[in-house]
Each structure stands twice: as C-alpha cells, then as structure tokens.
Design an enzyme around this catalytic site. Structure first.
Site, PDB file in Angstrom:
ATOM      1  N   ASP A 189     -19.615 -40.926 -15.084  1.00 33.06           N
ATOM      2  CA  ASP A 189     -18.362 -40.648 -14.376  1.00 33.06           C
ATOM      3  C   ASP A 189     -18.671 -39.958 -13.048  1.00 33.06           C
ATOM      4  OD1 ASP A 189     -15.762 -39.709 -13.566  1.00 33.06           O
ATOM      5  OD2 ASP A 189     -15.130 -39.877 -15.652  1.00 33.06           O
ATOM      6  N   SER A 200     -10.344 -42.238 -12.653  1.00 34.99           N
ATOM      7  CA  SER A 200     -11.072 -42.768 -13.809  1.00 34.99           C
ATOM      8  C   SER A 200     -10.193 -43.598 -14.737  1.00 34.99           C
ATOM      9  CB  SER A 200     -11.700 -41.622 -14.607  1.00 34.99           C
ATOM     10  OG  SER A 200     -12.641 -40.921 -13.825  1.00 34.99           O
ATOM     11  N   THR A 255     -11.644 -41.724 -19.252  1.00 32.77           N
ATOM     12  CA  THR A 255     -12.641 -42.784 -19.463  1.00 32.77           C
ATOM     13  C   THR A 255     -12.751 -43.198 -20.921  1.00 32.77           C
ATOM     14  OG1 THR A 255     -13.855 -42.088 -17.492  1.00 32.77           O
ATOM     15  CG2 THR A 255     -15.048 -43.431 -19.088  1.00 32.77           C
ATOM     16  N   PHE A 305     -17.094 -31.566 -30.597  1.00 29.60           N
ATOM     17  CA  PHE A 305     -18.051 -30.482 -30.465  1.00 29.60           C
ATOM     18  C   PHE A 305     -17.598 -29.334 -29.561  1.00 29.60           C
ATOM     19  CE2 PHE A 305     -20.556 -34.322 -31.437  1.00 29.60           C
ATOM     20  CZ  PHE A 305     -21.077 -33.920 -32.658  1.00 29.60           C
ATOM     21  N   HIS A 315     -16.541 -44.454 -10.288  1.00 28.24           N
ATOM     22  CA  HIS A 315     -16.275 -44.188  -8.873  1.00 28.24           C
ATOM     23  C   HIS A 315     -17.347 -43.243  -8.368  1.00 28.24           C
ATOM     24  CE1 HIS A 315     -14.971 -40.208 -10.091  1.00 28.24           C
ATOM     25  NE2 HIS A 315     -14.204 -40.772 -11.013  1.00 28.24           N
ATOM     26  N   HIS A 374     -12.859 -37.594  -5.337  1.00 24.27           N
ATOM     27  CA  HIS A 374     -13.560 -38.870  -5.485  1.00 24.27           C
ATOM     28  C   HIS A 374     -13.742 -39.515  -4.109  1.00 24.27           C
ATOM     29  CE1 HIS A 374     -11.714 -39.354  -9.792  1.00 24.27           C
ATOM     30  NE2 HIS A 374     -12.534 -38.314  -9.692  1.00 24.27           N
TER      31      HIS A 374
END
Length: 527
Positions: free
Chosen positions: A63, A113, A176, A302, A393, A488
């Site tokens: 990502d 994303s 994502t 996690f 991206h 981005h």
C-alpha cells in the site's frame, strides 16, 4: 506462447549467444556485475514459464509503494547489509515480467486505496472511498449499493472451490483487504458505530459484519452457489469485531475500552460459533501454536487497530507475527486444498509511514514485504503459482539532489568527491529523501513508531538539519506544503510477476487489468 513469440525469443537468444561466443566484447565488460545481471535477466525471460494456467495465485499489495519507494527501499536494504545499496534488488524485482499500472479512480486523478483495490479485485474501476461497488454508487448513500455490487477474484475463487486467504498489516476491515470481500458505500463503515443511522436502517452491513458472514452473503447473492468461507484471515482491527464493553477487552488492549461496536455483538465469538473447526488467535503465542496440517481455518486479529510498524513490532504488548510469518503460515494452511488457492497479502503500513512523513518506517515495511514475497517464492512451485507484486498508488515521496554513490539513503546529501553535506541556496544541508507535502520535519530520535509524529505541531518548510541525525528511526523528513498528513500521488506504479500467466504482464496497463490477469490464470469465470 505463440510461434511469433517463440521465434522472437529464439532470435534474441541466438544473437546474445553469438556475441558472447565471438568474444567481440572485452573481458572487463563481460565480467562486470552489470553485464552479468543483464545477461541473467535476459536468460530468465527466455526460460520463464511458458504456461498460462496456474493452480494458485498470490497477490502482494504494498500500500503506497510507488516507484520511488521501491528504489529507496532497495538501497536501504543493501546499505543495511553493508553494501553501497544501489546495485541490489528487492526479492520481487528479479521477477521476469514487469508492467506499469495507471492508478486513477473514475472520479479522481490521484486515487485512494478503496477505488484502486476494487479495480484490482473486480476488473472495474470505481470512485474514491467506496468498496466492492461500481461507479454508479453514491458515496455514503446506502440505498445506491443494491444492484451496483461487483464480483471479486476472491469470491470467484471461493465459488470455484479454491481455498482463500486475506493477510494485512493494517486493520483487516481497512480499504485494501476489505475490497476482496465487502460491498460498502463508504470505506469508513468498518463497524456499525461508524455508520449513519439511515445506512443501518437501510439494511447496509458494516465491513466487519460482512467478513464474518461472508459465506452466507455470497450464497445469498448467487442462487445455487455453495461455498465454505474464507480459510485464512490475519491482520489488525480487533476493535471493529468487539462490543463497546471493557469486559471484552483483549490482554493487549491499549484503549480503556477496546471494542467499538455499539450493537453489543462479539463477532469473534460469532465467527467461532459458525466454524467449530476454526482457530481464533490474537497474539504471537497463539499464532505460533497453529498446526497448519490439521487446522482448517484461522482468524487472527493481532491488534486493536493496525498492526505495528515492522520496526516497532518488538514493542507490541502481546507480540505480533511479521508479514513474512503470516504469509508463510497462510500458504501452509491454504495449500492443504488440492484444488489450489487464492491469497491476498497487503503491507498496509508502508502507506501509513509515508502519511506520517517517516521514510524510515515506510522503507522498513517495504523491505519486510520483500521478505514476505521471498518466503512465498520458497514455499510454492513456480510452475503452478502465479505471484503478482504491486501497489495501489504512490506517495509524494522524492529522491533528490546529487548524492554520491553509497551515500546513506536516509542521510543528508553529500556530493561526489566530498565528505561534507551539500548545502542549498539558503546555506542549509538537505536530505536525499523528502515529501512535497505533509506534517514536516520532526526529530524524535530512536522512536520506531511513525505515528508519534502526529502528536507534534506541523513543522513544514526548510529546517536547519546541521546537527540532526537524519538516519535515526525517529526522523521525519522535511515537507514543502503544510498538511496534517502527507498525501497519495497520481503516477503509475509497478507490477512484478512470475509464474503461469506472468508473460501477460507487460507495457502500461489500467489497474483493472490486474483482475483479468488473476482470472485468466485461475480460469475463475466459467462459461
């Protein structure tokens, strides 16, 4: 491979072989590392898999991993090993096939994303901020979801009888990973507390709910379909699965009340009741105890939010597996299915390191992704597994100035023939790496959590770095334009591939082509 391709490759091989055998090049040239690397690259292409159909597909998504991130990461990796750095490769950069990918969304020149991953998973570009739906959606409007849902590669793999898995270092409900399974008018609807009342009453489900009920939802959408659900889910984002009640806190909860859900549901318990043969884990010990030969499915959450940055993992309270460890264990579980598998692995925190203006964290997470790809290559047969490595991206992240060969990539620019940092027109030294916009320079010493920079005031513009160690893990690069978070970028990103069907990865392609590469390799769409 068609006859024209075969003939072209044969001619190329003959030309290269003749040149070498004729000794027309001096020995110092043919013995150089660059010459050898180039020859090996050509030989690898000549000998690459000629088959187009795969048993398994693994797609890795870094990502925010733009081309400048790849370059800087490979240099840092080499320098950490005691080399100059520029001459090295990330593991996947040795793959025989590469393409450039256009990343724009339907309504945006610079993408997010959600839209980019939806394109890669469905073959259809869509708008910024929406997941698993086409461009006819209205962001935030639940009523526009029905009828605009797209079908993803993971869903098609389930329908075909393959095992499926999702691994991410971000929240598993983040854009994502969510784009592999969810349909949402807004990427931010990660749990019910994030949704407006009209969306809830309108029948839309939050992303965590959709993950836990993936099997039932898919069977309801397609009459006659019988699937057995996603076998491997590993990542962060536990808060979106737990009720807003401190009695449900996990042992490594950071917040006073870990859970966010306002509907009193414990989705981890619901998942376990659905899958009595499933294993739910939330720490390193639980992860290590998983028997991959006997375990049919796993849900590993996690962290309360995103998993730690790679450099900060040692500070996690309950311990977290690395992205390479998660990838390896996912493959060991998924390959128990003789029909094959589809696995998506995201390194989500590369993006977060860049947003925070920390090149150190972004690059160390990119190197960790490279390690995960290497692990996948070692665990799979290249004749039956297509491995794709790409990004969604890039970022406004630059490699600038004229530093000499081997200059520390995180350091200040030192020119050729000099031992002192170069200075700009303002008389101040400057770093090789920088950002066009963002929070700006912060000197946090040995801090390994990039997000610590958000507690500092925006400090954009030129700073005096004379006495600052810019190679320290806590250094955040300068940024020109002041913003709360770096953004981005809109340029193309790279796609690297090896295995059956990798030959089709070439040229400049639309991001939606990634889906079609997966589909043709696995024959997901049945006539």
């Amino acid at each position: 491979m068609n006859n024209t391709f075969k003939a072209s490759y044969a001619v190329l091989a003959l030309v290269v072989s003749s040149a070498l055998n004729a000794d027309v090049l001096p020995s110092y040239q043919t013995n150089s590392a660059w010459y050898t690397d180039a020859q090996n690259s050509i030989n690898k292409k000549l000998n690459s898999n000629n088959q187009f159909k795969a048993k398994n597909v693994i797609i890795f998504v870094g990502d925010g991993m733009g081309v400048s991130t790849l370059t800087a990461s490979r240099i840092l990796q080499g320098q950490q090993a005691g080399n100059n750095g520029e001459e090295g490769y990330l593991s996947f950069e040795t793959f025989p096939h590469t393409a450039l990918v256009k990343t724009y969304n339907v309504n945006a020149q610079t993408p997010d994303s959600a839209g980019t991953m939806t394109a890669m998973m469905s073959g259809l570009k869509t708008d910024v901020g929406v997941i698993g739906v086409d461009e006819d959606i209205v962001r935030g409007d639940c009523s526009t979801v029905a009828g605009n849902e797209v079908v993803t590669a993971l869903e098609l793999a389930e329908i075909k009888g393959l095992s499926t898995g999702i691994v991410s270092t971000a929240r598993i409900t983040h854009a994502t990973p969510a784009a592999t399974f969810a349909k949402s008018a807004d990427r931010n609807w990660e749990d019910i507390s994030d949704m407006p009342e009209d969306a809830v009453t309108g029948g839309c489900k939050d992303i965590a709910d959709q993950l836990v009920n993936f099997e039932a939802n898919l069977e309801a959408r397609f009459k006659g379909v019988d699937v057995n659900g996603i076998e491997v889910v590993m990542g962060g984002g536990r808060r979106h699965f737990l009720p807003k009640d401190a009695s449900f806190n996990s042992s490594d909860a950071v917040s006073e009340v870990e859970g966010d859900r306002t509907d009193a549901r414990d989705l981890t318990a619901e998942w376990q009741s659905q899958y009595s043969n499933g294993v739910y884990v939330m720490d390193q010990a639980g992860f290590d105890a998983i028997n991959t030969e006997s375990t049919e499915r796993v849900m590993g959450l996690f962290n309360e939010s995103h998993m730690q940055y790679e450099a900060d993992r040692q500070n996690d309270i309950a311990g977290e597996p690395s992205i390479a460890e998660m990838t390896s264990k996912a493959i060991d579980i998924l390959d128990n299915n003789d029909q094959g598998f589809f696995l998506m692995v995201e390194s989500g925190r590369i993006d977060h390191g860049h947003h925070a203006g920390s090149a150190y964290n972004a690059l160390t997470d990119a190197i960790a992704l490279s390690d995960a790809v290497k692990a996948a290559v070692e665990k799979t047969d290249p004749n039956e597994t297509l491995i794709l490595v790409t990004a969604d991206h890039g970022h406004v992240f630059t490699i600038a100035g004229y530093p000499k060969r081997g200059n520390p990539i995180l350091g200040k620019v030192v020119g050729i023939g000099s031992d002192k940092p170069a200075t700009a027109s303002d008389g101040l030294p400057y770093t090789t790496l920088g950002y066009t916009n963002g929070n700006g320079m912060h000197d946090l010493g040995s801090e390994t959590n990039a997000d610590a920079g958000y507690s500092e005031e925006i400090n954009a513009g030129r700073q005096d770095l004379t006495n600052v160690d810019t190679t320290a893990s806590g250094f955040h690069q300068e940024a020109l334009i002041p913003m709360s978070s770096e953004t981005h970028s809109g340029e193309d990103i790279a796609l690297h591939a090896q295995g059956p069907g990798a030959q089709l990865v070439q040229g400049v392609v639309e991001q939606s082509v990634v889906f079609h590469l997966i589909e043709q390799s696995l024959d997901l769409i049945q006539e």
